[in-house]
Scaffold this active site. Structure first.
Site, PDB file in Angstrom:
ATOM      1  N   CYS A 101      28.404  43.696  14.898  1.00  0.00           N
ATOM      2  CA  CYS A 101      27.153  43.202  14.310  1.00  0.00           C
ATOM      3  C   CYS A 101      27.076  41.685  14.207  1.00  0.00           C
ATOM      4  O   CYS A 101      25.986  41.104  14.293  1.00  0.00           O
ATOM      5  CB  CYS A 101      26.962  43.790  12.908  1.00  0.00           C
ATOM      6  SG  CYS A 101      27.475  45.508  12.748  1.00  0.00           S
ATOM      7  N   CYS A 104      25.035  39.134  16.503  1.00  0.00           N
ATOM      8  CA  CYS A 104      23.596  38.903  16.326  1.00  0.00           C
ATOM      9  C   CYS A 104      23.236  38.493  14.897  1.00  0.00           C
ATOM     10  O   CYS A 104      22.361  37.668  14.685  1.00  0.00           O
ATOM     11  CB  CYS A 104      22.804  40.162  16.670  1.00  0.00           C
ATOM     12  SG  CYS A 104      22.796  40.496  18.429  1.00  0.00           S
ATOM     13  N   HIS A 105      23.888  39.104  13.911  1.00  0.00           N
ATOM     14  CA  HIS A 105      23.475  38.844  12.518  1.00  0.00           C
ATOM     15  C   HIS A 105      24.280  37.725  11.859  1.00  0.00           C
ATOM     16  O   HIS A 105      23.979  37.354  10.726  1.00  0.00           O
ATOM     17  CB  HIS A 105      23.606  40.124  11.686  1.00  0.00           C
ATOM     18  CG  HIS A 105      22.687  41.222  12.145  1.00  0.00           C
ATOM     19  ND1 HIS A 105      21.339  41.217  11.877  1.00  0.00           N
ATOM     20  CD2 HIS A 105      22.920  42.321  12.885  1.00  0.00           C
ATOM     21  CE1 HIS A 105      20.779  42.301  12.420  1.00  0.00           C
ATOM     22  NE2 HIS A 105      21.727  42.981  13.042  1.00  0.00           N
ATOM     23  N   MET A 142      17.593  46.202  17.757  1.00  0.00           N
ATOM     24  CA  MET A 142      18.702  46.822  17.030  1.00  0.00           C
ATOM     25  C   MET A 142      19.109  48.122  17.736  1.00  0.00           C
ATOM     26  O   MET A 142      18.262  49.001  17.939  1.00  0.00           O
ATOM     27  CB  MET A 142      18.220  47.121  15.604  1.00  0.00           C
ATOM     28  CG  MET A 142      19.181  47.926  14.794  1.00  0.00           C
ATOM     29  SD  MET A 142      20.517  46.900  14.139  1.00  0.00           S
ATOM     30  CE  MET A 142      21.272  48.112  13.057  1.00  0.00           C
ATOM     31  N   HIS A 381      23.209  28.479  25.207  1.00  0.00           N
ATOM     32  CA  HIS A 381      24.358  29.270  25.644  1.00  0.00           C
ATOM     33  C   HIS A 381      25.102  28.533  26.751  1.00  0.00           C
ATOM     34  O   HIS A 381      25.901  27.674  26.472  1.00  0.00           O
ATOM     35  CB  HIS A 381      23.898  30.671  26.063  1.00  0.00           C
ATOM     36  CG  HIS A 381      25.014  31.636  26.261  1.00  0.00           C
ATOM     37  ND1 HIS A 381      25.736  32.164  25.223  1.00  0.00           N
ATOM     38  CD2 HIS A 381      25.550  32.163  27.382  1.00  0.00           C
ATOM     39  CE1 HIS A 381      26.676  32.969  25.693  1.00  0.00           C
ATOM     40  NE2 HIS A 381      26.584  32.980  27.013  1.00  0.00           N
ATOM     41  N   HIS A 424      20.261  33.240  32.173  1.00  0.00           N
ATOM     42  CA  HIS A 424      21.725  33.203  32.075  1.00  0.00           C
ATOM     43  C   HIS A 424      22.265  32.573  33.352  1.00  0.00           C
ATOM     44  O   HIS A 424      22.573  33.254  34.325  1.00  0.00           O
ATOM     45  CB  HIS A 424      22.275  34.634  31.889  1.00  0.00           C
ATOM     46  CG  HIS A 424      23.717  34.631  31.488  1.00  0.00           C
ATOM     47  ND1 HIS A 424      24.736  34.456  32.386  1.00  0.00           N
ATOM     48  CD2 HIS A 424      24.314  34.752  30.280  1.00  0.00           C
ATOM     49  CE1 HIS A 424      25.900  34.484  31.751  1.00  0.00           C
ATOM     50  NE2 HIS A 424      25.665  34.664  30.462  1.00  0.00           N
TER      51      HIS A 424
END
Ligand code: DHE
Length: 601
Positions: A101, A104-105, A142, A381, A424
């Site tokens: 998790c 992302c969080h 999610m 990124h 990307h």
């Protein structure tokens, strides 16, 4: 928890279906619609949404803080109304949270590409709401952890209670910790003063063996595996010192190995750990500073560390905690993504992901560190230089944009929409487009598009810093594009595409054909050429040899199955060689020494 394909998902479902699917799974969208949906439509919408969860390739490409998950955290003090949770469960849930998790969080649950999950927010939503959310996921990104079978009902219950509690903070990793891991195996004065082996170092490939925590050093002409070296956990990238002598590799556990390629038998001469979780390492490239410094960037703690280029002695740590570039609100854990050594100034360009800033770190005086902080875009990124090596182009992937920095003037030049989902580029690909002149390319994780951006403000001012041409390749799930100054082709992989044939192939565009609006491409069946019968290997990251006449692709299979490297003749696009060896376990990134040190891509 996972969000890279959020926009595409939403656009694939009709907005009504989105609202229904969200409402059906008890998600954030409940606040947006008061309608009680018809049951069968609701079920259909849920099915559509779940199918989406299962098939979006971008979902497989979310940071997993595996090494952080191994650290035993201090459990925050409990309040009387806290849900019941044993200490053992808390540690177990923390590991699960960091692995699945936190990408992302956020480690501290303050939100990154995913929502913040601090108790003030989660408690307002309540246990049932959160449990359903974890079970069913949402089309906004999610994953459906429960219905996919990834988590059992008990685990969903445990994670729900966990996010209602105060989050733990994993330990910092300051100078004392870093120095505690620093080891010089062979001191500079005991190393050779000239190259002692007959290896053609410039045409050597350093190949990531992801799941064995090793790299393979492979000769670019004979394809002989010269050596396998132990490195950090799930080693990520290799970079080379400006002279080409020292090879630096970084593991996800933030361990850097420094390998001396001049030794009779090249080996690690120094190592250090710069944090708990990391992805990037780079060296000083500016004239006068060749081989002087190395830098490592960490996901946790959010910091970068400048080290001595001969010994890896940690010299200076800089935290990246601070304000987001746009709202100027505090972010406690902005991760360090790509780092690039400037050829124009004694500077490192450091992508700070969550705050959206590119730090231009002047290493000419480490005691008076000067940093030019460029506001770019959030979720920076990876990226690379243009063909003149003056401009740094880097993807803010979750924002669908590429930021361009002029490394000579230390200025932001542009932020460009790539009109695809989740660019990307790796380091990107530079070539001369038949219509628009010099361009830099990126493919996308979320769709089949390749964006070509003009990079020549002097010669082609009308094309500069615009997306001038959009190509359509094999499909979503692409991770890397590649070409070489000697090549007339652009190669595009589709590594994370759910379809086995697609992820096992590569698209090749002839650059000359790009005079047409929608040029055709040739498909190379790389996995078929590798002749691997078992598993569903994926083709990843093309890398040219030094002369630019052949390109290598990794055929990345499961750890316990056969993998390979397939070598393609760039002129004929025919199979040239397959490198197979039981020691080639999960090969992924490949870094040709010359191309990497000279930034040829
Ligand atoms: Fe990477 C580069 C982060 C997953 C292969 N990867 C990078 C960079 C970053 C990064 C920040 C840029 C480094 C630089 O230039 O200084 N990668 C991440 C992640 O956070 C992510 C999404 C998930 C994770 O938990 O690590 C991730 N990466 C992967 C993979 O699964 C890949 C395909 C296989 C592997 O070996 O892990 C992978 N990443 C690569 C490669 C590069 C890379 C081959 C270098 C490309 C280049 O041409 O320079």
């Amino acid at each position: 928890m996972k969000s890279t394909s959020a926009i595409r998902r939403a656009s694939l479902l009709t907005s009504a279906a989105v609202a229904l699917a969200l409402a059906a799974s008890g998600t954030w969208a409940q606040e947006e619609t008061e309608e009680t949906p018809d049951k069968s439509v609701e079920e259909q919408a849920r099915e559509d949404a779940l199918e989406e969860h299962a098939t979006q390739p971008g979902d497989m490409y979310v940071p997993s803080m595996t090494t952080l998950g191994e650290i035993k955290v201090e459990i925050p003090g409990r309040k009387p109304d806290d849900p019941v949770m044993t200490d053992e469960e808390f540690q177990q849930a923390t590991t699960m949270y960091f692995e699945r998790c936190a990408g992302c969080h956020g480690v501290l649950r303050k939100g990154a590409t995913g929502k913040a999950l601090t108790p003030d927010i989660t408690r307002e939503k309540g246990f049932e709401y959160l449990r359903d959310f974890i079970t069913y996921g949402s089309p906004a990104g999610m994953p459906n952890w429960g219905t996919s079978g990834d988590l059992t009902e008990e685990e969903v219950d445990m994670m729900t209670r966990y996010v209602l509690l105060e989050p733990p903070a994993p330990p910092e990793f300051g100078m004392e910790d870093i120095r505690g891991t620093w080891q010089v195996h062979i001191a500079p004065e005991d190393r050779p003063t000239e190259k002692m082996n007959d290896w053609d170092i410039d045409n050597l490939f350093s190949v990531t063996l992801r799941d064995s925590g090793e790299i393979a050093l492979i000769d670019g002409a004979t394809y002989e595996i010269k050596k396998i070296l132990k490195t950090g956990y799930a080693v990520h990238i290799s970079r080379i010192s400006a002279s080409g002598r020292y090879l630096f590799v970084i593991g996800r556990d933030a361990k850097i190995n420094m390998i001396d390629l001049w030794m009779e038998d090249p080996d690690t001469v120094a190592e250090v750990k710069i944090g708990a979780e990391a992805r990037s390492v780079e060296t000083s490239k500016m004239e006068g500073y060749e081989d002087k410094y190395a830098i490592g960037g960490a996901y946790w703690p959010p910091q970068f560390v400048i080290m001595d280029g001969d010994t890896l002695e940690p010299l200076r740590i800089k935290s990246t905690r601070g304000m987001t570039y746009d709202e100027q609100t505090y972010h406690p854990e902005p991760r360090v993504a790509a780092i690039l050594g400037s050829h124009y100034k004694p500077e490192f360009l450091v992508n700070v992901k969550e705050t959206g800033k590119i730090m231009m770190v002047d290493y000419s005086d480490l005691e008076a560190l000067k940093i030019t902080e460029i506001n770019a875009e959030r979720f920076l990124h990876d990226g690379g230089l243009d063909s003149t090596q003056r401009y740094f182009l880097t993807a803010a992937n979750a924002r669908g944009k590429v930021a361009v920095v002029d490394t000579k003037e230390s200025k932001l030049v542009a932020v460009i929409e790539t009109e695809g989902e989740t660019p990307h580029p790796g380091r990107g690909a530079n070539f001369e487009h038949p219509t628009y002149g010099p361009v830099w390319a990126t493919s996308h994780l979320g769709d089949d598009t390749v964006a070509l951006i003009g990079t020549d403000p002097e010669g082609h001012p009308d094309s500069a810093w615009k997306m001038v041409h959009q190509l359509y390749a094999l499909g979503g799930g692409s991770l890397f594009v590649k070409t070489h100054p000697e090549s007339e082709n652009l190669y595009v992989d589709a590594t994370l595409n759910p379809d086995a044939e697609t992820s096992g192939s590569v698209a090749v565009f002839k650059i000359a054909d790009m005079a047409e609006e929608e040029p055709d491409y040739t498909v190379l069946p790389i996995v078929e050429w590798a002749g691997i019968a078992e598993g569903q290997p994926r083709v990843v990251q093309g890398e040219f040899n030094k002369d630019g006449n052949e390109i290598w692709f990794s055929v990345w299979n499961a750890k316990d199955l056969e993998s390979a490297i397939v070598v393609v003749d760039d002129k004929t696009l025919e199979l040239k060689h397959v490198i197979k060896d039981p020691r080639l376990i999960t090969p992924t990134g490949k870094f040709n020494v010359y191309n990497t040190r000279a930034d040829v891509y």
